[in-house]
Design a protein around this motif. Structure first.
Motif, PDB file in Angstrom:
ATOM      1  N   HIS A  20      17.068  39.444  32.124  1.00 57.05           N
ATOM      2  CA  HIS A  20      16.865  38.006  32.820  1.00 57.05           C
ATOM      3  C   HIS A  20      17.889  37.857  33.954  1.00 57.05           C
ATOM      4  O   HIS A  20      18.668  38.563  33.891  1.00 57.05           O
ATOM      5  CB  HIS A  20      16.790  36.763  31.642  1.00 57.05           C
ATOM      6  N   ASP A  56      25.676  38.114  32.609  1.00 56.25           N
ATOM      7  CA  ASP A  56      24.832  37.934  31.606  1.00 56.25           C
ATOM      8  C   ASP A  56      23.218  37.985  32.014  1.00 56.25           C
ATOM      9  O   ASP A  56      22.841  36.660  32.775  1.00 56.25           O
ATOM     10  CB  ASP A  56      25.139  36.453  30.653  1.00 56.25           C
ATOM     11  N   GLY A  57      22.613  38.820  31.928  1.00 61.31           N
ATOM     12  CA  GLY A  57      21.247  38.844  32.362  1.00 61.31           C
ATOM     13  C   GLY A  57      21.310  39.961  33.609  1.00 61.31           C
ATOM     14  O   GLY A  57      20.410  40.990  33.395  1.00 61.31           O
ATOM     15  N   GLU A 112      15.526  32.715  30.090  1.00 64.56           N
ATOM     16  CA  GLU A 112      15.689  33.327  28.691  1.00 64.56           C
ATOM     17  C   GLU A 112      16.947  32.446  28.171  1.00 64.56           C
ATOM     18  O   GLU A 112      17.262  32.157  27.149  1.00 64.56           O
ATOM     19  CB  GLU A 112      16.454  34.674  28.946  1.00 64.56           C
ATOM     20  N   GLU A 113      17.666  31.673  29.083  1.00 69.94           N
ATOM     21  CA  GLU A 113      18.738  30.745  28.688  1.00 69.94           C
ATOM     22  C   GLU A 113      18.288  29.292  28.236  1.00 69.94           C
ATOM     23  O   GLU A 113      19.166  28.701  27.342  1.00 69.94           O
ATOM     24  CB  GLU A 113      19.816  30.685  29.644  1.00 69.94           C
ATOM     25  N   HIS A 116      22.716  45.025  28.192  1.00 73.55           N
ATOM     26  CA  HIS A 116      23.409  43.783  28.327  1.00 73.55           C
ATOM     27  C   HIS A 116      24.579  43.863  28.247  1.00 73.55           C
ATOM     28  O   HIS A 116      25.294  44.591  27.471  1.00 73.55           O
ATOM     29  CB  HIS A 116      22.880  42.672  27.231  1.00 73.55           C
ATOM     30  N   GLN A 173      28.784  40.101  24.647  1.00 68.80           N
ATOM     31  CA  GLN A 173      29.338  38.858  24.617  1.00 68.80           C
ATOM     32  C   GLN A 173      30.182  38.701  23.479  1.00 68.80           C
ATOM     33  O   GLN A 173      29.949  38.069  22.688  1.00 68.80           O
ATOM     34  CB  GLN A 173      28.051  37.899  24.700  1.00 68.80           C
ATOM     35  N   HIS A 192      18.572  37.357  22.858  1.00 68.87           N
ATOM     36  CA  HIS A 192      18.123  38.026  23.820  1.00 68.87           C
ATOM     37  C   HIS A 192      16.616  38.090  23.776  1.00 68.87           C
ATOM     38  O   HIS A 192      15.791  37.959  22.670  1.00 68.87           O
ATOM     39  CB  HIS A 192      18.606  39.328  23.842  1.00 68.87           C
TER      40      HIS A 192
END
Ligand code: HGY
Ligand code: MN
Ligand code: MN
Length: 404
Positions: free
Chosen positions: A70, A81-82, A115-116, A181, A184, A352
């Motif tokens: 994403h 992130d994405g 996505e978020e 990805h 995290q 995800h």
């Protein structure tokens, strides 16, 4: 690619990204995606739910191998992130072309929308709609902080919300979806590996706590006469930490809205959003129930009213062993050649699109080492060598899955 994407939706003051669904920043990211795809001769389409697909080969053939991630972010999110998954997908295709790989299956690179859930509060809207895990009616009810509905926002960005709906035929044509990805967390930093494979995603959700009290004058209202929702909110935040520690889970109140939000006014309403996650469903249920019970007990003592609404939820996702082990075999001795041991398989507390799609399609995830583990922050970072190792690993996986 990275340098071209970097300035899009970046806030100069915070250095963080504000790439929210169906905003101008999102439109810029979608234009970047289209340009990268067309520069590689890929056919680009936007599906009925606003997800972008860049195709090599026949999109209507069965058994497609799909990769991507994403481009939208959390408020002041990081650069990786994405986007790392999307950029690595294009870079892996470039690598496969350099290798002279011959594709025997269609390949698609995707940018899943929203996505978020930063703007409308629900995570993975694009993939949930496609997988039939979010009804059109529920999607139409999503509103942002300004009261703009998801369909209105889509329309304003040039996407027809009338087409929203499940896309089973599209998903049925996918043989495998692999999402790369940034990790995290620090698991790979601790094992010393540049690349890892996902085993599972913790069950996790978002609950909105509405604490209603009585607006009044901060200076003239006796303490005994107050019905102050801020106190119950504060007690609930502390209860969240206590319950999470007891259960070995996590719980976060990261977003709060106060009405009327005046320095010299006792609030009438405090809305707090809880994000809680745990290694299994029972633990998560126990943590959230404990937090809600503490909130209700304090509310009852102080004359505050409380409503709790679950706004987003993802059950535990265990990625299928077949594709996971196939990828492990494809990566044996490559991505982690310096470590000499097999690529680690690790769980994550982060949600995800691959987690959502795993109910409909064989899915797997690759993680790239994040030295500090920091994410959802401008400080999020991955070293270039590790990102390159991720591209090599993704190219190895795609070659094994889609090429002769
Ligand atoms: O919140 C998450 O786990 C993901 O970043 N959407
Ligand atoms: Mn995220
Ligand atoms: Mn993400």
């Amino acid at each position: 690619m990275w340098r071209e994407l970097a300035p899009l939706g970046r806030n100069e003051d915070s250095g963080g990204y504000r790439r929210y669904a169906w905003t101008a920043a999102d439109t810029d990211c979608r234009a970047w995606f289209r340009a990268q795809a067309e520069a590689r001769g890929l056919a680009v389409e936007t599906d009925r739910n606003g997800n972008q697909w860049a195709w090599l080969g026949d999109p209507l053939a069965a058994g497609a191998v799909v990769t991507g991630s994403h481009l939208d972010s959390v408020p002041d999110g990081g650069a990786f992130d994405g986007p790392l998954g999307v950029v690595s997908s294009f870079a892996a295709l470039d690598e496969l072309r350099r290798r002279g790989a011959e594709f025997v299956r269609p390949l698609a690179i995707t940018n899943f929308g929203d996505e978020e859930g930063a703007r409308f509060g629900l995570a993975c809207v694009g993939s949930r709609l496609a997988a039939g895990q979010l009804t059109v009616e529920a999607a139409h009810r999503l509103r942002d902080a300004d009261g703009i509905t998801l369909p209105q926002a889509m329309e304003a960005a040039g996407h027809d919300p009338g087409a929203l709906g499940p896309d089973p035929e599209r998903l049925a044509r996918i043989g495998a979806f692999v999402e790369l990805h940034v990790e995290q967390g620090r698991a790979l930093d601790l094992t010393g590996d540049p690349v890892g494979i996902a085993s599972a995603i913790w069950p996790h959700g978002r609950w909105r706590f509405d604490f209603r009290g009585e607006a009044n004058h901060a200076g003239t209202t006796r303490l005994a006469d107050r019905r102050d929702p801020m106190l119950t909110y504060a007690e609930t935040v502390l209860a969240a930490r206590r319950e999470a520690e007891l259960a070995g889970a996590v719980a976060t109140f990261g977003k709060v809205a106060v009405e009327p939000n005046g320095v010299n006014a006792i609030p009438s309403l405090v809305r707090g959003w809880l994000d809680s996650r745990a290694a299994d469903q029972d633990t998560l249920d126990t943590v959230v129930a404990g937090i809600e019970q503490a909130a209700r007990e304090h509310a009852a003592r102080t004359g505050v009213d409380l409503d709790v609404v679950r706004e987003s939820f993802t059950p535990e996702i265990a990625f299928g062993h077949a594709l996971r082990d196939e990828i492990g075999a494809l990566l044996k001795g490559s991505a982690n050649r310096d470590t000499g041991h097999d690529i680690p398989v690790l769980g994550t507390g982060a949600g995800h699109d691959a987690g959502i799609l795993s109910a409909s399609v064989p899915t797997a995830m690759l993680f790239v080492r994040n030295p500090t583990g920091i994410s959802h922050s401008p400080a999020e970072h991955a070293d270039e060598n590790d990102c390159a190792a991720g591209v090599t690993a993704l190219a190895d996986v795609l070659e094994g899955l889609a090429c002769r």
